[in-house]
Design a protein around this motif. Structure first.
Motif: not given
Length: 368
Positions: A205, A208-209, A213-214, A217-219, A313, A316
């Protein structure tokens, strides 16, 4: 640091009372889920199956109150009060990961109460394939994060000499490392028992951009996969009829963050047993509103404007950390999560040392 004056008492409670309660709680969980597994085979989907599950849902909201530790209690609350309950609610209508008719009882139990999901033979789309491939990490990756977590725990010995703002930043990394390592261990255990590849839980995470995204798709991807069919999709379907397809995602996003905020308030209550002050909910409302604004801006510019990746990034991750300092982590400190977590680390370390000493000296071990 205050709170450690009687460490022997803390250790005794941790090793005896808490672990005994932990075992009893999880035995109750497995018995209850076995009932749901059999009920799902007999009771048709819909309202009747939902009614048969409601006593278990209520029990899963009460069981975390039997535990008081940050780690065993917090993880148990997350696994059963949130994940298991939401999966059971989906299963009542034959949706979600538990609705696969070929699931054996062991797989049903693992998927119901652990943050895992078996991969499909064919992913739903190329984006999911890409996320899954990116989510797999090497043992070295986890080893480095484990060492960094150990270093953070050691740094806590010097908290009196560290600025509070810096400590909040360290707590951010502590929560991330602790969650990722714990969930990876749970996934690895399930992989060993089930013999199947599992979808990842985190996807770096800190790279993330955007907020989209965060959070998407990441967190904590398991939570995203739970909230999407239970909150986002139903609200999206309803709002499409009113706002149209272009803007329908916005109320669906906000509704998802509202539910997430309320569930986090419940988890924090389990951790601290203190009445909520609603800062956690405001944290998620703020992020939901900012994510809605981000999506609206993206739709307006239609891809004509892009920030450099490094700048995006920084913005974010910086926004996530600053809002966490403001609204999220003060609530952890209010229930003395840092002191209690450190005491638990000390208790486990002392317990392991005593066992090792007893084994090497061939003296019968007695924890008194």
């Amino acid at each position: 640091m205050e709170g450690y004056t009687d460490m022997k008492k803390v250790m005794s409670y941790w090793m005896e009372g808490e672990i005994n309660n932990f075992i009893k709680v999880w035995l109750s969980v497995y018995v209850s889920l076995s009932y749901c597994y059999l009920s799902g085979k007999i009771v048709p989907k819909g309202t009747r199956r939902l009614i048969s599950f409601l006593p278990v849902v209520g029990l899963f909201l009460l069981l975390p109150l039997k535990l008081h530790s940050m780690h065993l209690g917090g993880l148990t609350a997350f696994f059963i009060a949130w994940l298991a309950n939401f999966k059971l609610l989906m299963f009542a209508f034959n949706n979600g990961p538990l609705s696969e008719p070929s699931l054996s009882l062991p797989r049903f139990l693992a998927i119901a109460c652990l943050p895992i999901k078996l991969q499909n033979s064919q992913s739903e789309n190329k984006n999911q394939i890409s996320q899954t491939e990116k989510g797999h990490k090497s043992l070295l990756n986890y080893a480095i994060k484990g060492l960094l977590l150990a270093l953070l725990i050691k740094i806590y010995d010097y908290t009196d000499y560290i600025h509070p703002t810096i400590m909040l930043g360290l707590y951010c990394f502590h929560v991330y490392f602790c969650l990722e390592i714990t969930l990876a261990i749970a996934a690895a255990m399930a992989r060993a028992m089930l013999g199947a590849e599992l979808e990842p839980q985190f996807n770096e995470p800190y790279l993330s951009t955007s907020l989209q995204d965060f959070w998407g798709r990441r967190w904590n991807l398991m939570v995203s996969r739970i909230l999407r069919p239970t909150v986002y999709v139903p609200v999206l379907s309803w709002s499409t009829n009113i706002l149209g397809r272009k803007w329908a995602p916005l109320p669906a996003i906000m509704s998802t963050f509202v539910v997430s905020g309320l569930i986090h308030e419940l988890i924090f209550y389990y951790l601290g047993r203190v009445n909520p002050t609603w800062e956690i909910t405001w944290f998620f409302l703020l992020h939901g509103a900012c994510l809605m604004a981000e999506i609206a801006v993206k739709k307006s510019v239609k891809g004509r404007l892009h920030l450099p990746r490094i700048i995006a990034t920084i913005f974010t991750v910086g926004f996530a950390m600053i809002t966490g300092f403001w609204l999220f982590f003060p609530q952890l400190l209010r229930c003395k999560a840092d002191e209690r977590a450190f005491a638990e680390y000390v208790a486990v370390g002392a317990f392991v040392k005593d066992i090792f000493r007893a084994l090497t000296s061939r003296v019968p071990f007695s924890y008194t």
